[in-house]
Design a protein around this motif. Structure first.
Motif, PDB file in Angstrom:
ATOM      1  N   THR A  53      24.773  -9.665   0.620  1.00  0.00           N
ATOM      2  CA  THR A  53      25.338  -8.312   0.592  1.00  0.00           C
ATOM      3  C   THR A  53      24.554  -7.406  -0.346  1.00  0.00           C
ATOM      4  N   HIS A  54      23.800  -7.958  -1.253  1.00  0.00           N
ATOM      5  CA  HIS A  54      23.036  -7.173  -2.231  1.00  0.00           C
ATOM      6  C   HIS A  54      21.580  -6.986  -1.789  1.00  0.00           C
ATOM      7  N   ALA A  55      21.333  -7.038  -0.513  1.00  0.00           N
ATOM      8  CA  ALA A  55      19.994  -7.150   0.049  1.00  0.00           C
ATOM      9  C   ALA A  55      19.024  -6.057  -0.388  1.00  0.00           C
ATOM     10  N   ALA A  56      17.903  -6.498  -0.895  1.00  0.00           N
ATOM     11  CA  ALA A  56      16.755  -5.611  -1.089  1.00  0.00           C
ATOM     12  C   ALA A  56      16.040  -5.505   0.247  1.00  0.00           C
ATOM     13  N   ASN A  57      15.315  -4.429   0.445  1.00  0.00           N
ATOM     14  CA  ASN A  57      14.496  -4.349   1.644  1.00  0.00           C
ATOM     15  C   ASN A  57      13.146  -3.747   1.286  1.00  0.00           C
ATOM     16  N   TYR A  58      12.266  -3.657   2.250  1.00  0.00           N
ATOM     17  CA  TYR A  58      10.908  -3.205   1.977  1.00  0.00           C
ATOM     18  C   TYR A  58      10.869  -1.767   1.478  1.00  0.00           C
ATOM     19  N   GLY A  59      11.877  -0.978   1.756  1.00  0.00           N
ATOM     20  CA  GLY A  59      11.879   0.415   1.341  1.00  0.00           C
ATOM     21  C   GLY A  59      12.247   0.630  -0.115  1.00  0.00           C
ATOM     22  N   GLU A  60      12.773  -0.387  -0.777  1.00  0.00           N
ATOM     23  CA  GLU A  60      13.173  -0.212  -2.170  1.00  0.00           C
ATOM     24  C   GLU A  60      11.969  -0.036  -3.079  1.00  0.00           C
ATOM     25  N   ALA A  61      12.069   0.912  -3.948  1.00  0.00           N
ATOM     26  CA  ALA A  61      10.983   1.181  -4.896  1.00  0.00           C
ATOM     27  C   ALA A  61      10.687  -0.058  -5.722  1.00  0.00           C
ATOM     28  N   GLY A  62       9.423  -0.334  -5.887  1.00  0.00           N
ATOM     29  CA  GLY A  62       9.007  -1.442  -6.735  1.00  0.00           C
ATOM     30  C   GLY A  62       8.904  -2.774  -6.032  1.00  0.00           C
ATOM     31  N   ARG A  63       9.551  -2.946  -4.894  1.00  0.00           N
ATOM     32  CA  ARG A  63       9.533  -4.259  -4.218  1.00  0.00           C
ATOM     33  C   ARG A  63       8.316  -4.402  -3.304  1.00  0.00           C
ATOM     34  N   TYR A  64       7.956  -3.330  -2.633  1.00  0.00           N
ATOM     35  CA  TYR A  64       6.915  -3.422  -1.622  1.00  0.00           C
ATOM     36  C   TYR A  64       5.559  -3.781  -2.216  1.00  0.00           C
ATOM     37  N   GLY A  65       5.233  -3.267  -3.384  1.00  0.00           N
ATOM     38  CA  GLY A  65       3.945  -3.563  -4.010  1.00  0.00           C
ATOM     39  C   GLY A  65       3.740  -5.047  -4.254  1.00  0.00           C
ATOM     40  N   SER A  66       4.764  -5.739  -4.684  1.00  0.00           N
ATOM     41  CA  SER A  66       4.644  -7.182  -4.917  1.00  0.00           C
ATOM     42  C   SER A  66       4.440  -7.932  -3.605  1.00  0.00           C
ATOM     43  N   HIS A  67       4.989  -7.420  -2.506  1.00  0.00           N
ATOM     44  CA  HIS A  67       4.817  -8.063  -1.204  1.00  0.00           C
ATOM     45  C   HIS A  67       3.385  -7.889  -0.691  1.00  0.00           C
ATOM     46  N   ILE A  68       2.789  -6.736  -0.973  1.00  0.00           N
ATOM     47  CA  ILE A  68       1.401  -6.509  -0.572  1.00  0.00           C
ATOM     48  C   ILE A  68       0.492  -7.503  -1.292  1.00  0.00           C
ATOM     49  N   ALA A  69       0.668  -7.651  -2.595  1.00  0.00           N
ATOM     50  CA  ALA A  69      -0.159  -8.577  -3.371  1.00  0.00           C
ATOM     51  C   ALA A  69       0.049 -10.014  -2.920  1.00  0.00           C
ATOM     52  N   ALA A  70       1.308 -10.423  -2.740  1.00  0.00           N
ATOM     53  CA  ALA A  70       1.585 -11.796  -2.299  1.00  0.00           C
ATOM     54  C   ALA A  70       1.073 -12.016  -0.881  1.00  0.00           C
ATOM     55  N   GLY A  71       1.169 -10.993  -0.045  1.00  0.00           N
ATOM     56  CA  GLY A  71       0.668 -11.105   1.323  1.00  0.00           C
ATOM     57  C   GLY A  71      -0.811 -11.433   1.349  1.00  0.00           C
ATOM     58  N   LYS A  72      -1.586 -10.761   0.524  1.00  0.00           N
ATOM     59  CA  LYS A  72      -3.027 -11.035   0.465  1.00  0.00           C
ATOM     60  C   LYS A  72      -3.296 -12.482   0.093  1.00  0.00           C
ATOM     61  N   GLU A  73      -2.543 -13.005  -0.856  1.00  0.00           N
ATOM     62  CA  GLU A  73      -2.707 -14.407  -1.271  1.00  0.00           C
ATOM     63  C   GLU A  73      -2.407 -15.378  -0.135  1.00  0.00           C
ATOM     64  N   HIS A  74      -1.518 -14.974   0.773  1.00  0.00           N
ATOM     65  CA  HIS A  74      -1.100 -15.845   1.881  1.00  0.00           C
ATOM     66  C   HIS A  74      -1.737 -15.477   3.215  1.00  0.00           C
ATOM     67  N   GLY A  75      -2.766 -14.626   3.188  1.00  0.00           N
ATOM     68  CA  GLY A  75      -3.521 -14.348   4.401  1.00  0.00           C
ATOM     69  C   GLY A  75      -2.957 -13.291   5.316  1.00  0.00           C
ATOM     70  N   ILE A  76      -2.140 -12.378   4.788  1.00  0.00           N
ATOM     71  CA  ILE A  76      -1.691 -11.257   5.610  1.00  0.00           C
ATOM     72  C   ILE A  76      -2.038  -9.948   4.905  1.00  0.00           C
ATOM     73  N   SER A  77      -2.150  -8.901   5.693  1.00  0.00           N
ATOM     74  CA  SER A  77      -2.339  -7.570   5.134  1.00  0.00           C
ATOM     75  C   SER A  77      -1.398  -6.615   5.847  1.00  0.00           C
ATOM     76  N   PHE A  78      -0.907  -5.639   5.086  1.00  0.00           N
ATOM     77  CA  PHE A  78      -0.011  -4.625   5.620  1.00  0.00           C
ATOM     78  C   PHE A  78      -0.833  -3.401   6.006  1.00  0.00           C
ATOM     79  N   LEU A  79      -0.434  -2.719   7.076  1.00  0.00           N
ATOM     80  CA  LEU A  79      -1.186  -1.572   7.588  1.00  0.00           C
ATOM     81  C   LEU A  79      -0.755  -0.271   6.923  1.00  0.00           C
ATOM     82  N   SER A  80      -1.717   0.612   6.746  1.00  0.00           N
ATOM     83  CA  SER A  80      -1.435   1.962   6.274  1.00  0.00           C
ATOM     84  C   SER A  80      -0.953   2.795   7.465  1.00  0.00           C
ATOM     85  N   SER A  81      -0.453   3.993   7.191  1.00  0.00           N
ATOM     86  CA  SER A  81      -0.026   4.896   8.270  1.00  0.00           C
ATOM     87  C   SER A  81      -1.182   5.205   9.207  1.00  0.00           C
ATOM     88  N   GLU A  82      -2.373   5.400   8.648  1.00  0.00           N
ATOM     89  CA  GLU A  82      -3.547   5.700   9.481  1.00  0.00           C
ATOM     90  C   GLU A  82      -3.892   4.504  10.378  1.00  0.00           C
TER      91      GLU A  82
END
Length: 183
Positions: free
Chosen positions: A137-166
């Motif tokens: 019920t206390h769910a964080a999501n990707y839109g929450e400030a401060g959470r998304y940056g850590s996912h980008i860094a961890a994603g790189k370590e695990h072989g994924i990359s997130f796309l920019s708007s462009e």
């Protein structure tokens, strides 16, 4: 033991238990088959979620991914394709092709197969032990400030990359249209 050597694998039984489940970004992920069980060949995770908990557009640089929907319906955005799938249907997401999905029903339950295995480590790193098998019920999501940056860094370590708007505009026109990212 060499990778993909199935002769030395041991049989096992696994189910949907609190001990092998994690709360990840407002969802419940239950690790049914870990890469350790398959010498790295694949993993299978049960995913329980609701609208609003979808990942941003991303690319897997190591794994192919397959979703088998047990309950609910999604729109899958895979490169220039938009595919819709519901209960008892599956969607294949090839590596190197950007993708995401949108949950179209109040609840989604599906199996996620990844090959080769190992990416389940990302979900473990970015989650917390589940306190129940219900959606948190206390769910964080990707839109929450401060959470998304850590996912980008961890994603790189695990072989994924997130796309920019462009990148979304160029590589995923159906998603760009949904997000109103016109030229």
């Amino acid at each position: 033991m060499s990778k993909n050597n199935t002769a030395s694998l041991l049989p096992f039984v696994q189910g949907r238990y609190i001990e092998n489940s994690r709360w990840y970004m407002g969802s419940v992920m239950t690790f049914l088959v870990n890469s350790e069980h398959t010498n790295g060949s694949f993993s299978i995770t049960e995913y329980l979620s609701k609208p609003g908990n979808e990942p941003p557009a991303h690319v897997h640089h190591r794994e192919d991914e397959f979703f088998y929907i047990l309950e609910g319906r999604i729109d899958a955005y895979i490169g220039k394709e938009l595919l819709s799938a519901g209960q008892n249907e599956g969607v294949f997401f090839p590596k190197f092709i950007p993708h995401t999905f949108r949950i179209l029903t109040p609840r989604l339950r599906m199996l996620i197969w990844l090959s080769p295995g190992g990416f389940e480590g990302y979900f473990r790193d970015m989650s917390e032990p589940a306190r129940s098998l219900d959606l948190p019920t206390h769910a964080a999501n990707y839109g929450e400030a401060g959470r998304y940056g850590s996912h980008i860094a961890a994603g790189k370590e695990h072989g994924i990359s997130f796309l920019s708007s462009e990148e979304i505009r160029q590589q995923m026109p159906p998603l760009a249209e949904l997000l109103a990212l016109g030229d």
